[in-house]
Design an enzyme around this catalytic site. Structure first.
Site, short mmCIF file in Angstrom:
data_model
loop_
_atom_site.label_atom_id
_atom_site.label_comp_id
_atom_site.label_asym_id
_atom_site.label_seq_id
_atom_site.Cartn_x
_atom_site.Cartn_y
_atom_site.Cartn_z
N CYS A 1 0.49 3.82 2.79
CA CYS A 1 0.96 3.29 4.08
C CYS A 1 2.45 3.58 4.26
O CYS A 1 2.93 3.84 5.37
CB CYS A 1 0.73 1.79 4.17
SG CYS A 1 -1.01 1.34 4.09
N CYS B 1 0.84 -1.21 0.00
CA CYS B 1 0.00 0.00 0.00
C CYS B 1 0.87 1.26 0.00
O CYS B 1 1.60 1.52 0.96
CB CYS B 1 -0.93 -0.06 1.21
SG CYS B 1 -1.51 1.51 1.85
#
Lengths: 290, 102
Positions: B34, B31
């Site tokens: 993230c 991600c």
């Protein structure tokens, strides 16, 4: 081909940035698509140097010409995705992919979309703004993509291999041309998104409803904050967070103009564009030294 | 203090039974956003010191916990006090917005 600077948006912020980067011999490309808010201004009387005022449209068109005359490449292509690569960034439009060492987001203030009841309340509980980040949670489930443009179709593509069933919700807008086995298109106007702790169903204005596990919001064209969120750029109340150098929290990505909030004025956009351009030049030069 | 790697095994001890508030970053390696949250969490951990436990939870390896707390978007940061979730941040969040909770 690797560009030094790719600027998304051709309003006063984007153009202003390009004037500095191009003059510093940085290979610069401007990508733009949607009309600028500037174009819609009938007459601007409060910007320096125009004794009779100037129409927004004329100022906007002249800006683009000015950049082109300096040798900046300016292309009218819709950006649907910005991603990170080993050497910088990849910007994807509906036509092709471009590589760049730096990116300047100058996409202005996105046209307000009609707010659908329930969306705000269910953010992070089934309402998502990023298929590539959150698709994981919907493996084998029923999801919807809200929107009907190229941006919505790009999000649908990200979900194709993950979700079991995808419904494109146009919310009363015309249906896009898109065909895939597990994709349906529904053009009914939406009344609200329902669910307590998580999205449960979409209720339409004709009082019918569809059960749904998740909704990916992708209305209109991808705005500055939407592109930013997918990259992990800090945003606040739908504006991109920058410091006084117009740097975002990602090195090499800058934002300027209306998309950073504050005063929605040409002078502010021009100043921020110039700052972002100068910072991008420094960044590219420092990288090439290493 | 550096961030704690959380798993189903240590979650109870480090978060639920923690005597100080706990901050949990639900993330995944694939991600993009993230990755941008990771350095912010490190800074928060430094700033809070002993005042709080700051942990990271990989949702690929701990899907049960992600489901239990209804995490459907990453990064999501949950603030726990006395074993209960008192605040949720969805998406990359400013350091100060999180520190204001402490």
């Amino acid at each position: 081909m690797m560009y030094d600077v790719i600027i998304i948006g051709a309003g006063p912020a984007g153009i202003s940035a390009s004037l500095y980067t191009q003059r510093a011999n940085q290979k610069t490309l401007i990508l733009y698509h949607e009309t600028s808010n500037l174009e819609k201004a009938v007459k601007i009387d409060n910007y320096y140097g125009f004794s009779q005022g100037i129409s927004g449209e004329e100022l906007y068109d002249t800006g683009i010409k000015q950049a082109e005359n300096l040798g900046v490449e300016v292309k009218k292509e819709e950006v649907i995705k910005v991603g990170m690569t080993e050497n910088g960034f990849q910007i994807s439009t509906t036509k092709q992919d471009y590589q760049s060492k730096t990116v300047i987001i100058a996409l202005g203030n996105k046209k307000k979309q009609v707010e659908i009841k329930g969306i705000k309340e269910l953010e992070g509980k089934g309402v998502s703004y990023c298929a590539i980040c959150d698709g994981f949670f919907y493996r084998g489930k029923k999801v919807a993509v809200l929107g009907n443009g190229n941006y919505a179709l790009a999000e649908t593509n990200e979900l194709l291999a993950i979700a079991d069933q995808i419904t494109i919700l146009t919310n009363g807008e015309k249906a896009p041309e898109f065909r895939a086995n597990n994709v349906e298109i529904n053009t009914k106007p939406i009344q609200e998104i329902k669910g307590e702790n998580r999205v449960r169903e979409v209720r339409f204005q004709d009082d019918t409803s569809l059960e749904m596990d998740g909704i990916f919001v992708a209305q209109g064209v991808a705005g500055g904050t939407e592109l930013a969120k997918k990259l992990g750029i800090l945003t606040k109340q739908n504006t991109i967070v920058v410091n006084e150098k117009m740097e975002t929290n990602i090195p090499g990505i800058y934002a300027c103009g209306d998309c950073t909030g504050g005063l929605l004025q040409v002078c502010k956009a021009v100043y921020e564009g110039a700052t972002a351009g100068l910072q991008a030049i420094q960044y590219v030069r420092s990288k090439s030294k290493n | 203090m550096s961030t704690v790697k959380l798993t189903s095994e240590n979650f109870n001890k480090e978060v639920i039974q923690s005597e100080v508030p706990a901050l949990v970053d639900f993330y995944a390696d694939w991600c993009g956003p993230c990755k941008m949250m990771a350095p912010i969490m490190e800074e928060i951990s430094e700033a809070l010191g002993e005042k709080a436990t700051v942990g990271k939870l990989n949702i690929d390896q701990n899907q049960d916990l992600a489901m239990e707390y209804g995490v459907m978007s990453i990064p999501t940061i949950l603030v726990f006090k006395d074993g209960k979730v008192v605040k949720t941040f969805v998406g990359v969040t400013d350091k100060n917005d999180i520190l204001n909770e402490f």
